[in-house]
Design an enzyme around this catalytic site. Sequence first.
Site, PDB file in Angstrom:
ATOM      1  N   GLU A 146      33.677 -30.908 -13.562  1.00 55.18           N
ATOM      2  CA  GLU A 146      33.423 -31.024 -12.119  1.00 55.18           C
ATOM      3  C   GLU A 146      34.198 -32.237 -11.646  1.00 55.18           C
ATOM      4  O   GLU A 146      33.757 -33.367 -11.817  1.00 55.18           O
ATOM      5  CB  GLU A 146      31.927 -31.216 -11.858  1.00 55.18           C
ATOM      6  N   GLU A 171      27.840 -25.022 -12.117  1.00 53.98           N
ATOM      7  CA  GLU A 171      26.540 -25.645 -12.412  1.00 53.98           C
ATOM      8  C   GLU A 171      25.513 -25.127 -11.419  1.00 53.98           C
ATOM      9  O   GLU A 171      25.807 -24.999 -10.222  1.00 53.98           O
ATOM     10  CB  GLU A 171      26.662 -27.166 -12.353  1.00 53.98           C
ATOM     11  N   CYS A 220      31.768 -35.703  -4.154  1.00 50.48           N
ATOM     12  CA  CYS A 220      33.000 -34.929  -4.367  1.00 50.48           C
ATOM     13  C   CYS A 220      33.091 -33.737  -3.430  1.00 50.48           C
ATOM     14  O   CYS A 220      34.139 -33.115  -3.327  1.00 50.48           O
ATOM     15  CB  CYS A 220      33.114 -34.496  -5.821  1.00 50.48           C
ATOM     16  N   ASN A 225      27.806 -41.722  -8.614  1.00 45.67           N
ATOM     17  CA  ASN A 225      27.438 -41.377  -7.227  1.00 45.67           C
ATOM     18  C   ASN A 225      26.141 -40.567  -7.126  1.00 45.67           C
ATOM     19  O   ASN A 225      25.455 -40.640  -6.119  1.00 45.67           O
ATOM     20  CB  ASN A 225      28.605 -40.688  -6.493  1.00 45.67           C
TER      21      ASN A 225
END
Length: 485
Positions: free
Chosen positions: A255, A463, A289, A156
């Site tokens: 993640e 991150e 997400c 994505n």
Amino acid sequence: MVNFDTSLLNSGSYINGCWLDDNADTFTVLNPANNKEIATLANASADDAKRAVDASQEALLSWRHVPAKERARLLRRWFDLVMENKEKLAAILTAEQGKPLAEALGEVVYGANYIEWFAEEAKRVYGDTIPGPSADKRIVVIKQGVGLVSAITPWNFPSSMITRKAAPAMAAGCTFIVKAAAETPLSAIALAELAHRAGIPKGVFNVVVSNRAKEIGYVLTGDPRIAKFSFTGSTPVGKILLEQCAHTVKKTTMELGGNAPFIVFADADLDAAVKGVMLSKFRNAGQTCVCSNRILVQKDIYEEFSKRLVSAVEALEVGEGTKEGIDIGPLIHSGAVSNVESLVEQAVSNGAKVLTGGKRNDLGENFYEPTVLSNVDAQMSVAVNEIFGPVAPLIEFETEQEAIDLANNTEFGLASYIYTRDIGRVWRVSESLEYGMVGINEGIISNEMAPFGGVKQSGMGREGSKYGLEDYLEIKYLCMGGLDS
Ligand code: ADP
């Protein structure tokens, strides 16, 4: 025939500074807008992944001693080249992933920002001195790169999910191997080409492209020489990979999936809230997400908010990402469309109402209409599962506590959003939400300066920001004794 510049592309994986061009086994890359083939690449094997580990391990011996200032300079050069080539990179990204060109350009720049940020941070890895317990002792703490890092990234965000991991790793003095998603390997190859041109030494940055995810995954999670594994993808796959990492006790960053609540209180600026939903829900056709997955709207404004949202959604232009003025491109493949279709059908059969959309778009197999559903119940699968498509389910609530309970009633905990102008409520609700991130009157929260990450089954680690660098550093305590004269 492809309608993008291929000068940044190559035949396959980039391992130890060389390109894999084994034509015996190949896989193809499709354009999701029309399912046409846009590239055929050498399909890396587990042995190729092992070669990447060998090379990365060898490169680590010198890379970890390269002065931080020099590592920063090389990363900065990589950043500059990405920015110089951003239009070409965006065209590649749209061709393999489908998102509109303007969004693809946004992703390339967003991804490059991580390289720039961590190039700067490379020089600021500070340690500590701590008062010792006795006169003849001193305590010193230093921070060092964890070592060899491997990663697996999703389709994505084919460009930025790589830079977000590679840049802090390399800044910290680690070497890096990433397996890109098989749907979107071209952006990864182009990034490798630019890293090569930037002069990043061989073996420091490696890209493995392959459709043999499992086999490569075993190497990247199992080889004892790898110190850390970083993953972005679905929660079920994350759990498998975490288990695989347990055998060699690797550090991990995970993640994973989300089920973001977007809470609109009656006192909110409704136009701002509609704008927030449009950004957080429909970006990348709903395939992120951190996409709003459940729009929780307070009873008094439910009707008015629905009306304004529907009119904004109906103004969205669906089409091929390369065309001017397109807001929503195709989903990644027909499986993704079937999944969205079935979530909407189940919701409707359980009493949800389609306010707009609710079906495939006749532009092609992978297109789905931007959709708003009302009368959605928190138990429906469209509210329980990550939709990963352009569907906004509206759920009504009455009290602040009910909104918090609804929001937290999920195993996920990545992003959440609240819209209210009451400062007390901002604090109460933000502190009560079991999420790694809260957007307050804001629908776009991710940038290189902020710590992105989740709690619960959305994963672990952060991150971006100074915390993102910490994830690639090991603390070493030096105890100095015998200092008495
Ligand atoms: P998505 O639904 O976004 O495709 P996945 O979690 O399935 O999310 O995939 C994310 C990444 O994980 C991709 O690069 C994919 O190839 C990889 N992957 C999927 N399954 C496995 C596995 N069993 N082992 C290693 N990698 C995997």
